[in-house]
Design a protein around this motif. Sequence first.
Motif, PDB file in Angstrom:
ATOM      1  N   ASN A 154       0.849  -1.179   0.000  1.00 30.31           N
ATOM      2  CA  ASN A 154       0.000   0.000   0.000  1.00 30.31           C
ATOM      3  C   ASN A 154       0.891   1.238   0.000  1.00 30.31           C
ATOM      4  N   GLU A 155       0.708   2.099  -0.951  1.00 29.32           N
ATOM      5  CA  GLU A 155       1.292   3.438  -0.993  1.00 29.32           C
ATOM      6  C   GLU A 155       2.756   3.511  -0.553  1.00 29.32           C
ATOM      7  N   ASN A 215      -0.880   5.716  -4.201  1.00 27.11           N
ATOM      8  CA  ASN A 215      -1.548   6.984  -3.917  1.00 27.11           C
ATOM      9  C   ASN A 215      -1.194   8.005  -4.995  1.00 27.11           C
ATOM     10  N   ASN A 261      -5.180   4.958  -5.167  1.00 26.23           N
ATOM     11  CA  ASN A 261      -5.773   5.634  -4.003  1.00 26.23           C
ATOM     12  C   ASN A 261      -5.735   7.130  -4.275  1.00 26.23           C
ATOM     13  N   TYR A 263      -7.157  11.002  -2.846  1.00 22.40           N
ATOM     14  CA  TYR A 263      -7.859  11.796  -1.821  1.00 22.40           C
ATOM     15  C   TYR A 263      -7.989  13.268  -2.163  1.00 22.40           C
ATOM     16  N   TRP A 292      -7.145  18.860   4.006  1.00 25.61           N
ATOM     17  CA  TRP A 292      -6.741  18.475   2.640  1.00 25.61           C
ATOM     18  C   TRP A 292      -7.645  19.177   1.637  1.00 25.61           C
ATOM     19  N   GLU A 317      -8.750   3.049  -3.045  1.00 24.85           N
ATOM     20  CA  GLU A 317      -9.185   3.915  -1.936  1.00 24.85           C
ATOM     21  C   GLU A 317      -9.607   5.267  -2.488  1.00 24.85           C
ATOM     22  N   TRP A 355     -12.686   4.444   1.038  1.00 22.24           N
ATOM     23  CA  TRP A 355     -11.927   4.328   2.296  1.00 22.24           C
ATOM     24  C   TRP A 355     -12.721   5.037   3.356  1.00 22.24           C
ATOM     25  N   TRP A 363      -3.611   6.506  11.991  1.00 20.71           N
ATOM     26  CA  TRP A 363      -2.170   6.640  12.199  1.00 20.71           C
ATOM     27  C   TRP A 363      -1.809   7.715  13.215  1.00 20.71           C
TER      28      TRP A 363
HETATM   29  C1  BGC Z   1      -3.961   4.996   3.571  1.00 21.18           C
HETATM   30  C2  BGC Z   1      -4.855   4.689   4.744  1.00 21.18           C
HETATM   31  C3  BGC Z   1      -5.266   5.982   5.433  1.00 21.18           C
HETATM   32  C4  BGC Z   1      -6.007   6.842   4.426  1.00 21.18           C
HETATM   33  C5  BGC Z   1      -6.508   8.166   4.990  1.00 21.18           C
HETATM   34  C6  BGC Z   1      -4.395   6.188   2.752  1.00 21.18           C
HETATM   35  O1  BGC Z   1      -3.279   6.939   2.400  1.00 21.18           O
HETATM   36  O2  BGC Z   1      -3.805   3.853   2.781  1.00 21.18           O
HETATM   37  O3  BGC Z   1      -4.184   3.833   5.600  1.00 21.18           O
HETATM   38  O4  BGC Z   1      -6.034   5.759   6.563  1.00 21.18           O
HETATM   39  O5  BGC Z   1      -5.136   7.142   3.375  1.00 21.18           O
HETATM   40  O6  BGC Z   1      -5.460   8.963   5.384  1.00 21.18           O
END
Ligand code: BGC
Length: 403
Positions: A154-155, A215, A261, A263, A292, A317, A355, A363
């Motif tokens: 992952n990422e 990501n 992923n 965001y 963000w 995600e 997600w 974290w």
């Molecule tokens: C990660 C997750 C994290 C999510 C939100 C992603 O970068 O894979 O573990 O909780 O972002 O920050």
Amino acid sequence: MQVYFPSSFLWGAALSSYQCEGQNYNCDWYLWEKEKNLEPAAKACEHYRLFRSDFELARQLNLNSLRISLEWSRIYSDPDTVVEKEIAHYWQVLDTLGDFKIKPLVTLHHFTNPLWFMGKDGWLVLRNIDYFLKYLCKAVEALHEKVDTWLIFNEPLVYIYNGFIEGIWPPGKRSVSDAKKALANIEAAYIEGYRHIKRIYRNEGKTVEVSLAKNLRDFLPAPGVQKPLNCLAASLRSYLFNFRLLDRLAKRNCLDFLGINYYCREYDRFKGVLGEELKEVVGAGRKNALGWYVNSQSFYKLLVKLKRYYLPIIITENGTAEKREQLYELYLTNHLESVGRAILDGVNIKGYLWWSLLDNFEWDKGFWPRFGLVEVDYSNSKRRIKPFAHIYAKICKERKLET
Ligand code: BGC
């Protein structure tokens, strides 16, 4: 706008072991929380115990796929000891997903590492990748009957950036040369791991899809007099963070699809070798609860850019943490609209995973950011489906989005 999704589309959500299982005491994050006095993951969502009822909720929400991760530090208590009961646990987890007709996508490494591995300097040492590969082979051999889609890492870039440059995650380094070393070793582990997984399935006469969850961010130049220089910083960061690793793995033919992923976007200015993110930019649009810059146009733009890899894409995600319920719905529908538009424009997107299924441990931030379709009351582990999740469930069922 009306968007229709293909009947084979994967509708799902993602989870990771450390963030939701609870009682994970053999990995680097456990020690890090203690050393840095952070809010501990502790029992998290108790998903280790409650996975069956969590999967039932996923089914109620019409999800047909879930991304989970295996905890390396549970499976190998030390370099030579496989904990068979943990393998049996994940078998049970996968078997239960099968009962609910939910397709599993399984991640082998989602940020956490066994303490014993970090005691040997972890990803900084090339020969240490053999420990990871031993775990990978063991897990894949034991669970291959239940899984046809693996994500090895992952990422990696997020892990490297936070753990080796910013030093805000374990192992807490702040060194570009360590970051380069660890990234090169992770890349080598990926390539070898890919070959092992392919071999294991080939020997069984079966096929398998292997990738990583990468990501992507939209890197934009911060406005102002410095803009030309900021453009340079943004495009360098975009190459290094978004595309360099994908390009290298694609060239080696070891990506069966792209796990993406996404965001948010970020604004950068010229500073030092790597440029720098600007956290406050006047007129730059909406921020979520974590600060963000969320933006669905950026998502669309990046998806279209991925056409050049000629690979199918799964959104492994996408999600947000908000303070107001309506904002989840807005984020979800806007981002799904971007997925729909990208599909219409010929981008081969096979699935979308939110997600996360559950609110969980975020974290270094602890438990306050809430990404889940399902709310978790951490005092008693009770679950409650959030209103926007019902909207997602309707879209998943009808395979249609109207905005
Ligand atoms: C990660 C997750 C994290 C999510 C939100 C992603 O970068 O894979 O573990 O909780 O972002 O920050």
